[in-house]
Design a protein around this motif. Structure first.
Motif, short mmCIF file in Angstrom:
data_model
loop_
_atom_site.label_atom_id
_atom_site.label_comp_id
_atom_site.label_asym_id
_atom_site.label_seq_id
_atom_site.Cartn_x
_atom_site.Cartn_y
_atom_site.Cartn_z
N LYS A 67 36.35 46.27 39.24
CA LYS A 67 36.96 45.06 38.58
C LYS A 67 36.66 45.16 37.11
O LYS A 67 35.70 45.50 36.68
CB LYS A 67 35.96 44.01 39.18
CG LYS A 67 36.03 43.78 40.80
CD LYS A 67 34.97 43.04 41.29
CE LYS A 67 35.00 41.56 40.70
NZ LYS A 67 33.73 40.79 41.39
N SER A 123 37.18 43.46 33.08
CA SER A 123 37.10 42.11 32.42
C SER A 123 38.39 42.13 31.55
O SER A 123 38.88 43.19 30.93
CB SER A 123 35.85 42.26 31.43
OG SER A 123 35.81 41.22 30.60
N GLU A 147 38.16 38.23 35.08
CA GLU A 147 38.15 39.57 35.75
C GLU A 147 39.24 39.81 36.67
O GLU A 147 39.82 38.80 37.23
CB GLU A 147 36.95 39.83 36.32
CG GLU A 147 35.47 39.95 35.66
CD GLU A 147 34.26 40.16 36.37
OE1 GLU A 147 34.36 40.26 37.53
OE2 GLU A 147 33.25 40.28 35.85
#
Length: 782
Positions: free
Chosen positions: A551, A553, A758
């Motif tokens: 994941k 940002s 995200e």
């Protein structure tokens, strides 16, 4: 004069007795002849029916044998190492894999073909050296229809061949496997059905052979000598009725047939014992008859004949014809009246028995047995004309709660009211409503396809929207309804009823009102019979693998996140996709053990030195069963303590539906987890219901937008609007937002523009093993 009268009287009785005895003996002899002929005729008819079943079972055994072979071929074709060897062209590795896999499953031949069905490599069992030259005759028919199995005669032996594609991911070749039709299959048939099996194999090179047989050697030699004449084989031990089953085969002059043989004497033997017993009884009866006829012949002949006729009617179930001679005042009259009383009593009892057997006394609806009989008759009446019919099964929701709160008497009234309401929904005709038991009902719809059945289910659901008023008490009704259609969903009545019930239970689980049967609902399928025990073994023997999907940002921060996923490295099946075992684990409750395994694996990783300096935050999914486990927080806390990992390194993802199954218990558990320091996320946000009502009360830190909205946001304005609104809503509530299903760079750029925090998806990275994830992260830093 009196003495002469006495003599004449005695002479008349003797003549009457003699004639009666002669007639009795003639009748008994004729009866014996008729019985013997009937026994022989019925025995042959019984054997013919048995041979019909034997033929179907034999063909089924061959189909199962082909299916096992096809599964073995598919397993080889799915093996990663084998596909790698094929792609690399390493012939020694290909040959080794073929030999190992073929010997492990007992295949006589295992071969690899190229996309043009030319032979690349082959592994043969002992004695099969001449086989490759004859394989071309097998490959051509299989190439024409790769999904089918073929029987071929090679070297005078019958073999069963199947072929499956080898994909990587496109078709790069074909795997061909063959098994001999051997003695073991015939012995299995003999053990299953007590029928003799002889395999007759004919070919131009080897002539006619009988390589497989369950017959004794003398009988087999007799069969070779004289063959089957008129469908029977006469042996010193008796007559065997034979059924010849042709098995389509390929090859020059190939002719494969199976002979199924059953003994007539074995079927007739029990009846012969009955004949002996009947002869003994007859002899005793003749003696008694001789004594009794002279005493009662003149007085009882006519009344007894009448009573005999009446008793025969009673034996046939005809209870509506009164007996004669009931007006007489002597013993015959008493006997006639007794028989008549018995007739009336038995008739009443039979009527009551039939009613109890086929009708529900509470609702006056047909019961399960009567309903099944109606479905069987409806299917049989259609014959070759495939006119569809449908069966709906419904189960009332919260009925146990009604019984507990209002009592069983009120529950009975409720069932009667439901029965009346269901009757009102059916149009006039042959359609049937039945009570299957408890609070479960069924509806049979003649000439109804899936659309008509679904419409009827919706009508029933709408009728339940009006509460029932019973004894000044209003009760809201709802039910889970499942339906299945013949012949699409099932081939016979029992399967149709079972699959309708399976669909009903699926509808109750999903709270979806009405559902049609789907094979995915059926936990009793052959592929899942042993899945639970295999899952337990997978945990015990470390067959599960931890995967991480990154994941990233989108707003400039350098935090590293990932979602923890599980994969199953099965020793025989290879890497099993999650969709093949996660839904099964959720339905059986084993998902709790899987969740704990994932949590333990992530905690073990976070405790390693290579992960401690990364600031890695890992998301772990919780199912409904996890969330409703009162010991969940204690178990997770024990794992954290064991590995020395902080709860803040975890984000626990919960779906909206998991919260709504039991909102009070779910909210209590989420509060406890939040107090422990876990970050909480609502997964698949937007696909559930009542989210906003609970969102403001739950200790949630993050919303995860479902990929169904994210993947279409660059092409569908509605999806983009939903994503934008969700991001604004979450930020206004002080929550972070994660978007899943990011497949393209355009989607990623649009999410960054909308302020999403995200993102994860295949455009960023697919789920990776731990080592590959670490390498990916190192590459991102570089």
């Amino acid at each position: 004069m009196s003495q002469r009268w006495v003599w004449l009287r005695r002479s008349l009785i003797l003549r009457l007795v003699g004639i009666s005895l002669l007639l009795l003996l003639i009748v008994q002899a004729a009866g014996f002849a008729v019985v013997r002929a009937s026994i022989d005729r019925n025995a042959r008819a019984q054997i013919e029916r048995a041979l019909d079943l034997d033929e179907r079972v034999w063909r089924r055994l061959l189909d199962q044998n082909a299916e096992r072979l096809r599964q073995g071929s598919a397993l080889l074709a799915a093996d990663y190492g084998f596909r790698s060897a094929v792609n690399s062209g390493d012939e020694e590795t290909i040959q080794s894999v073929l030999e190992n896999h073929g010997s492990r499953i007992g295949a006589a031949v295992t071969a690899l073909l190229d996309t043009g069905f030319a032979l690349r490599s082959v592994s043969m069992a002992d004695g099969m050296q001449a086989l490759p030259a004859a394989l071309s005759e097998v490959m051509q028919p299989l190439a024409a229809d790769p999904s089918a199995s073929k029987i071929a005669v090679i070297g005078g032996v019958a073999y069963q061949f199947v072929m499956v594609p080898l994909r990587a991911p496109v078709v790069v070749g074909w795997v061909l496997m063959g098994f001999p039709i051997n003695q073991m299959l015939a012995d299995e048939m003999r053990q299953l059905m007590s029928v003799h099996v002889v395999l007759r194999v004919g070919s131009e090179a080897y002539g006619v052979r009988l390589p497989v047989s369950t017959l004794p050697e003398p009988t087999l030699a007799l069969l070779r000598e004289q063959g089957v004449v008129g469908g029977a084989l006469a042996t010193p031990e008796g007559i065997l009725l034979a059924r010849e089953v042709r098995m389509p085969s390929v090859g020059m002059g190939a002719d494969v047939r199976t002979l199924l043989l059953r003994s007539v004497d074995e079927v007739v033997a029990p009846y012969q014992q009955l004949q002996v017993l009947l002869a003994i009884i007859t002899a005793a009866g003749v003696a008694l008859f001789a004594v009794g006829t002279g005493l009662v012949a003149q007085r009882m002949t006519t009344p007894l004949r009448s009573l005999l006729t009446a008793t025969q009617r009673l034996s046939r179930g005809e209870y509506d014809v009164p007996l004669a001679h009931t007006a007489r005042t002597d013993e015959i009259g008493n006997l006639a009246r007794s028989f008549d009383h018995m007739r009336v009593a038995i008739g009443a009892q039979q009527s009551e028995i039939l009613r109890l057997a086929y009708w529900d006394r509470l609702t006056d609806l047909p019961n399960r047995e009567r309903f099944r009989e109606a479905v069987v008759q409806a299917i049989a009446a259609r014959g070759a004309a495939v006119q569809p019919l449908a069966v709906l099964t419904l189960d009332l929701d919260r009925f146990k709660h009604v019984n507990d709160v209002l009592g069983y008497a009120y529950g009975d009234l409720l069932l009667q009211a439901v029965a009346a309401r269901l009757r009102q929904q059916l149009p006039p005709g042959d359609d049937m409503v039945a009570r299957l038991g408890g609070n479960e009902f069924a509806v049979l719809l003649h000439a109804a396809d899936a659309a008509a059945a679904h419409e009827m289910a919706r009508r029933i659901i709408r009728s339940f929207e009006e509460p029932l008023a019973l004894e000044d008490q209003l009760v809201d009704l709802s039910a889970g309804i499942g339906f299945a259609c013949w012949p699409g969903d099932a081939a016979d009545a029992d399967a149709l009823l079972s699959r309708s019930e399976i669909a009903m239970y699926a509808a109750k689980r999903k709270l979806s009102g009405a559902l049609q049967y789907d094979a995915s609902f059926d936990l009793a399928s052959t592929e899942t019979l042993s899945l639970l025990s295999e899952l337990r073994r997978a945990v015990e023997q470390d067959e599960l693998r931890l995967y991480l999907q990154p994941k990233v940002s989108l707003q400039g921060t350098r935090t590293l996140g990932a979602e923890a996923l599980v994969r199953w490295q099965h020793p025989q099946r290879g890497l099993v996709p999650p969709m093949q075992f996660i839904p099964f684990a959720e339905q059986t409750g084993f998902v709790r053990q899987l969740t704990l395994w994932i949590f333990e694996a992530v905690a073990r990783l976070l405790a390693q030195p290579r992960a401690q300096g990364l600031g890695l935050k890992v998301s772990v999914n919780l199912s409904t069963r996890d969330l409703l486990d009162p010991e969940l927080s204690n178990r997770l806390g024990a794992i954290l303590a064991r590995h020395g990992v902080a709860a803040s390194a975890f984000c626990l993802e919960i779906t909206e539906s998991a919260i709504m199954d039991d909102p009070q218990r779910a909210e209590a558990m989420l509060n406890r987890l939040s107090e422990q320091g876990f970050k909480l996320s609502i997964d698949d946000f937007g696909t559930g219901y009542s989210s906003l009502a609970y969102l403001k009360r739950l200790p949630v830190d993050e919303l995860k937008i479902d990929k169904s909205f994210v993947m279409g946001m660059t092409t569908a304005e509605d999806d983009a609007m939903i994503v934008r609104s969700t991001i604004d809503l979450a930020h206004n509530l002080g929550l972070t937002v994660v978007a899943e299903g990011v497949e393209t760079a355009d989607i990623l750029a649009l999410l960054r523009t909308l302020g999403c925090d995200e993102a994860q998806g295949y455009h960023i990275a697919r789920p990776l093993p731990v080592d590959d994830f670490m390498a990916w992260h190192a590459g991102q830093k570089a």
